[in-house]
Design a protein around this motif. Structure first.
Motif, PDB file in Angstrom:
ATOM      1  N   UNK A 177      -9.271   7.686   2.313  1.00  0.00           N
ATOM      2  CA  UNK A 177      -9.411   7.109   3.648  1.00  0.00           C
ATOM      3  C   UNK A 177      -9.419   8.237   4.679  1.00  0.00           C
ATOM      4  N   UNK A 178      -9.630   7.916   5.898  1.00  0.00           N
ATOM      5  CA  UNK A 178      -9.630   8.888   7.001  1.00  0.00           C
ATOM      6  C   UNK A 178     -10.526  10.075   6.700  1.00  0.00           C
ATOM      7  N   UNK A 179     -11.803   9.790   6.429  1.00  0.00           N
ATOM      8  CA  UNK A 179     -12.798  10.817   6.121  1.00  0.00           C
ATOM      9  C   UNK A 179     -12.335  11.699   4.960  1.00  0.00           C
ATOM     10  N   UNK A 180     -11.706  11.056   3.977  1.00  0.00           N
ATOM     11  CA  UNK A 180     -11.241  11.699   2.735  1.00  0.00           C
ATOM     12  C   UNK A 180     -10.055  12.641   2.933  1.00  0.00           C
ATOM     13  N   UNK A 181      -9.411  12.614   4.106  1.00  0.00           N
ATOM     14  CA  UNK A 181      -8.240  13.473   4.320  1.00  0.00           C
ATOM     15  C   UNK A 181      -6.949  12.820   3.841  1.00  0.00           C
ATOM     16  N   UNK A 182      -6.998  11.543   3.522  1.00  0.00           N
ATOM     17  CA  UNK A 182      -5.809  10.824   3.062  1.00  0.00           C
ATOM     18  C   UNK A 182      -6.184   9.950   1.868  1.00  0.00           C
ATOM     19  N   UNK A 183      -5.166   9.472   1.168  1.00  0.00           N
ATOM     20  CA  UNK A 183      -5.357   8.613   0.001  1.00  0.00           C
ATOM     21  C   UNK A 183      -4.567   7.328   0.206  1.00  0.00           C
ATOM     22  N   UNK A 184      -5.098   6.222  -0.317  1.00  0.00           N
ATOM     23  CA  UNK A 184      -4.417   4.942  -0.226  1.00  0.00           C
ATOM     24  C   UNK A 184      -4.576   4.195  -1.538  1.00  0.00           C
ATOM     25  N   UNK A 185      -3.470   3.679  -2.031  1.00  0.00           N
ATOM     26  CA  UNK A 185      -3.490   2.807  -3.201  1.00  0.00           C
ATOM     27  C   UNK A 185      -2.951   1.456  -2.761  1.00  0.00           C
ATOM     28  N   UNK A 186      -3.780   0.430  -2.919  1.00  0.00           N
ATOM     29  CA  UNK A 186      -3.377  -0.937  -2.599  1.00  0.00           C
ATOM     30  C   UNK A 186      -3.033  -1.642  -3.897  1.00  0.00           C
ATOM     31  N   UNK A 187      -1.783  -2.062  -4.012  1.00  0.00           N
ATOM     32  CA  UNK A 187      -1.326  -2.813  -5.177  1.00  0.00           C
ATOM     33  C   UNK A 187      -1.224  -4.276  -4.783  1.00  0.00           C
ATOM     34  N   UNK A 188      -1.831  -5.147  -5.561  1.00  0.00           N
ATOM     35  CA  UNK A 188      -1.753  -6.574  -5.258  1.00  0.00           C
ATOM     36  C   UNK A 188      -0.875  -7.244  -6.304  1.00  0.00           C
ATOM     37  N   UNK A 189       0.049  -8.057  -5.811  1.00  0.00           N
ATOM     38  CA  UNK A 189       0.976  -8.792  -6.659  1.00  0.00           C
ATOM     39  C   UNK A 189       0.773 -10.287  -6.456  1.00  0.00           C
ATOM     40  N   UNK A 190       1.034 -11.037  -7.510  1.00  0.00           N
ATOM     41  CA  UNK A 190       0.961 -12.498  -7.471  1.00  0.00           C
ATOM     42  C   UNK A 190       2.375 -13.043  -7.580  1.00  0.00           C
ATOM     43  N   UNK A 191       2.810 -13.727  -6.553  1.00  0.00           N
ATOM     44  CA  UNK A 191       4.150 -14.332  -6.543  1.00  0.00           C
ATOM     45  C   UNK A 191       4.010 -15.844  -6.510  1.00  0.00           C
ATOM     46  N   UNK A 225       0.827  -1.210   0.000  1.00  0.00           N
ATOM     47  CA  UNK A 225       0.000   0.000   0.000  1.00  0.00           C
ATOM     48  C   UNK A 225       0.856   1.253   0.000  1.00  0.00           C
ATOM     49  N   UNK A 226       0.378   2.246  -0.724  1.00  0.00           N
ATOM     50  CA  UNK A 226       0.952   3.588  -0.694  1.00  0.00           C
ATOM     51  C   UNK A 226      -0.093   4.469  -0.023  1.00  0.00           C
ATOM     52  N   UNK A 227       0.321   5.158   1.033  1.00  0.00           N
ATOM     53  CA  UNK A 227      -0.595   5.983   1.813  1.00  0.00           C
ATOM     54  C   UNK A 227      -0.027   7.393   1.891  1.00  0.00           C
ATOM     55  N   UNK A 228      -0.897   8.377   1.670  1.00  0.00           N
ATOM     56  CA  UNK A 228      -0.447   9.766   1.728  1.00  0.00           C
ATOM     57  C   UNK A 228      -1.539  10.675   2.271  1.00  0.00           C
ATOM     58  N   UNK A 229      -1.110  11.742   2.914  1.00  0.00           N
ATOM     59  CA  UNK A 229      -2.026  12.785   3.344  1.00  0.00           C
ATOM     60  C   UNK A 229      -1.994  13.958   2.376  1.00  0.00           C
ATOM     61  N   UNK A 230      -1.219  13.857   1.315  1.00  0.00           N
ATOM     62  CA  UNK A 230      -1.170  14.904   0.301  1.00  0.00           C
ATOM     63  C   UNK A 230      -2.517  14.971  -0.410  1.00  0.00           C
ATOM     64  N   UNK A 231      -2.950  16.170  -0.779  1.00  0.00           N
ATOM     65  CA  UNK A 231      -4.227  16.270  -1.490  1.00  0.00           C
ATOM     66  C   UNK A 231      -4.134  15.632  -2.871  1.00  0.00           C
ATOM     67  N   UNK A 232      -5.214  15.030  -3.304  1.00  0.00           N
ATOM     68  CA  UNK A 232      -5.233  14.384  -4.613  1.00  0.00           C
ATOM     69  C   UNK A 232      -4.458  13.078  -4.616  1.00  0.00           C
ATOM     70  N   UNK A 233      -4.468  12.431  -5.766  1.00  0.00           N
ATOM     71  CA  UNK A 233      -3.817  11.131  -5.904  1.00  0.00           C
ATOM     72  C   UNK A 233      -2.475  11.198  -6.614  1.00  0.00           C
ATOM     73  N   UNK A 234      -2.040  12.349  -7.051  1.00  0.00           N
ATOM     74  CA  UNK A 234      -0.842  12.446  -7.896  1.00  0.00           C
ATOM     75  C   UNK A 234       0.396  11.832  -7.239  1.00  0.00           C
ATOM     76  N   UNK A 235       0.693  12.217  -6.009  1.00  0.00           N
ATOM     77  CA  UNK A 235       1.889  11.682  -5.333  1.00  0.00           C
ATOM     78  C   UNK A 235       1.743  10.191  -5.053  1.00  0.00           C
ATOM     79  N   UNK A 236       0.570   9.774  -4.638  1.00  0.00           N
ATOM     80  CA  UNK A 236       0.346   8.354  -4.362  1.00  0.00           C
ATOM     81  C   UNK A 236       0.519   7.537  -5.638  1.00  0.00           C
ATOM     82  N   UNK A 237       0.001   8.031  -6.743  1.00  0.00           N
ATOM     83  CA  UNK A 237       0.128   7.306  -8.009  1.00  0.00           C
ATOM     84  C   UNK A 237       1.574   7.280  -8.490  1.00  0.00           C
ATOM     85  N   UNK A 238       2.315   8.337  -8.248  1.00  0.00           N
ATOM     86  CA  UNK A 238       3.735   8.347  -8.625  1.00  0.00           C
ATOM     87  C   UNK A 238       4.494   7.273  -7.843  1.00  0.00           C
TER      88      UNK A 238
END
Length: 136
Positions: A117-131, A70-83
């Motif tokens: 997440x967190x009442x929309x104050x943070x963003x989370x991207x969950x990446x799932x991998x198959x190993x 997971x990538x978690x950020x309190x930055x506004x928007x998804x740009x940093x999380x997606x990077x």
């Protein structure tokens, strides 16, 4: 089935992410197996849940691990999380990781979910991998 390679796989994934210069440029040292108590960086990476299924065959014990990073950020928007998520994906897709037990047969991106997440104050991207691993 063998769950015995799980710890070695997790350690190798953690090492690959902490040694990735592009990821460090975005999240610094904010790569965790368990998020520490107290203040955390504005953006960080966390190793998450895992589901394991038997993949043993006549060649020996093996398993398929579905791992979440997971990538978690309190930055506004998804740009940093997606990077950061892009760099995580690039670092792990088809990675040739050395395991302390067993061997990694393949490591592939499976899916991702981006959400507020967190009442929309943070963003989370969950990446799932198959190993796919083999316990040689």
């Amino acid at each position: 089935m063998s769950y015995a390679v799980s710890g070695a796989l997790q350690a190798a994934v953690f090492t690959a992410l902490t040694q990735d210069a592009a990821l460090s440029a975005i999240v610094g040292a904010g790569i965790y197996d368990a998020v520490p108590a107290g203040n955390v960086p504005d953006i960080y990476v966390r190793l998450g849940s895992e589901t394991v299924r038997d993949a043993s065959d006549i060649s020996g014990a093996g398993a398929v691990h579905y791992m979440t990073v997971s990538v978690i950020t309190t930055s506004p928007g998804f740009a940093m999380a997606k990077a950061a998520a892009t760099v995580v994906s690039d670092a792990l897709q088809d990675a040739k990781l050395e395991l302390s037990r067993g061997r990694l047969v393949s490591l592939r991106f499976d899916r991702a979910t981006a959400r507020r997440i967190d009442a929309a104050s943070a963003r989370q991207i969950d990446l799932r991998f198959r190993a796919r691993v083999q316990d040689d």
